[in-house]
Design a protein around this motif. Structure first.
Motif: not given
Length: 399
Positions: A281-288
């Motif tokens: 399991x891989x969690x990705x977080x993004x802020x732009x």
């Protein structure tokens, strides 16, 4: 159904078909013609050797379904090559143990790898008579201590501008664009810094009526921006990371000295972080984020970019976007994922509190098509404000 423009290159349909044939016929003599495309490690379809060792050109057909430019097709030609290594690197590799050398040659996806050099040539055309052609090159030197990216292209696009009421106003945008960037690593750290130059010689034409929200409209505009870029990169892979962080801050200044007909400033900050929650399991977080000041052309303003949301539909002086993605690696080759995000564009047409919220969520899957490169391909299906969307993806959707 939409596909973000500029659309990402995709060869998913033919690649998936070959992958299924190769796996179904694994071990059969009649499938020997597929042997060069099998990974000796697991016997699965894999294009690593074809891309890196045989120096071939990879054709990448693309499907474009962005509503603003209409349905269409594109074709790209990609050439991959392994990055050059220093004499010290070669000597160290020669003295390494056979096990370590074998692991390195296998391109273990758990290790951080130097990005390959990539040269691409492509074009597209849609039913609304939108079209574009471009040339791109990415190159690294000195064991990834220097990164260069350059692009040149010509476009003729039929798009929509959305005013404060969200009404679509059709317009044509055409011109020639050039991007040049060189980044230098700071010592042995994951930090890179360097200049970027962007130039776009554009011509814009609206229909019989000009939207009231556009002030000081000029038909012919040159955008020339010089800026500084600061990157932070600890990703284990540049195409589809499983852990690490990628962040980029860019400050641009459009002035007459850079060839710009309008004077304005822009600042953007994007940050992506991947966490291995469990072995599969891989969690990705993004802020732009994006901010602008001065006499910026309407088409150059920041906008919310999310799967499920048409590009430039939520556009204003500033934008703020966040997104999460959860990936389940079913096997070493196949992965399922779910994602969701929201964003706002504000500053001129709306204040932050009054600006409409853009949202998008959906699901997708990936197939690891080139293990040594860490390159995956797949499809994302998303839902956004008043529409559903699909995207043919090469690697991560986050760029």
């Amino acid at each position: 159904m939409t596909c973000k423009w500029p659309a990402k290159p995709a060869i998913f349909a033919p690649v998936l078909a070959l992958a299924l044939v190769a796996q179904a016929a694994h071990g059969a003599d009649k499938a020997s013609w597929l042997d060069p495309y099998r990974d000796p490690q697991d016997g699965s379809f894999d294009m690593s050797n074809a891309l890196l060792n045989h120096k071939g050109v990879l054709p990448v057909p693309d499907i474009i379904t962005e509503p603003a430019v209409g349905y269409g097709l594109g074709l790209g030609l990609l050439y991959f090559s392994a990055p050059s290594r220093t004499h010290a690197d070669k000597a160290e590799s020669a003295n390494a143990s056979s096990d370590a050398a074998a692991q390195d040659s296998a391109g273990d996806a758990s290790r951080r790898t130097t990005p390959p050099n990539i040269t691409g040539l492509g074009g597209f055309m849609t039913g609304t008579h939108s079209w574009g052609v471009g040339l791109l090159h990415f190159h690294t030197w000195d064991d990834d201590r220097i990164r260069y990216m350059g692009a040149v292209g010509k476009v003729n696009l039929h798009l929509n501008y959305y005013g404060p009421q969200g009404n679509a106003n059709a317009y044509q945008l055409s011109g020639v664009a050039v991007v040049q960037q060189v980044l230098f690593r700071i010592a042995n750290s994951p930090w890179y810094v360097g200049p970027r130059y962007t130039f776009f010689d554009s011509a814009t034409r609206f229909g019989p009526l000009l939207p009231n929200s556009i002030q000081n409209f000029e038909r012919d505009v040159r955008v020339g921006k010089g800026g500084i870029v600061v990157d932070y990169d600890t990703r284990d892979n540049m195409f589809y990371p499983s852990r690490g962080t990628y962040a980029e801050f860019e400050a641009d200044f459009a002035r007459g000295g850079f060839g710009s007909s309008n004077a304005f400033d822009m600042q953007t900050l994007k940050a992506y972080h991947w966490i291995e929650l469990l072995p599969r399991w891989v969690l990705g977080l993004r802020m732009d984020t994006g901010f602008s000041q001065g006499d910026i052309p309407f088409f150059a303003q920041p906008y919310v970019s999310l799967r499920g949301v048409s590009d430039a539909k939520f556009q204003d002086r500033n934008q703020l976007t966040g997104e999460v993605e959860l990936r389940w690696n079913i096997t070493p080759r196949w992965a399922l994922l779910g994602f969701g995000g929201a964003g706002k564009a504000y500053g001129n047409l709306h204040s932050f509190s009054e600006a409409p919220t853009a949202f998008g969520f959906g699901t997708g899957f990936r197939y690891l098509v080139a293990r040594k490169l860490g390159l995956s391909m797949g499809i994302d299906v998303a839902h956004g404000p008043g529409q559903n969307a699909f995207y043919i993806q090469v690697g991560s959707a986050w760029r």
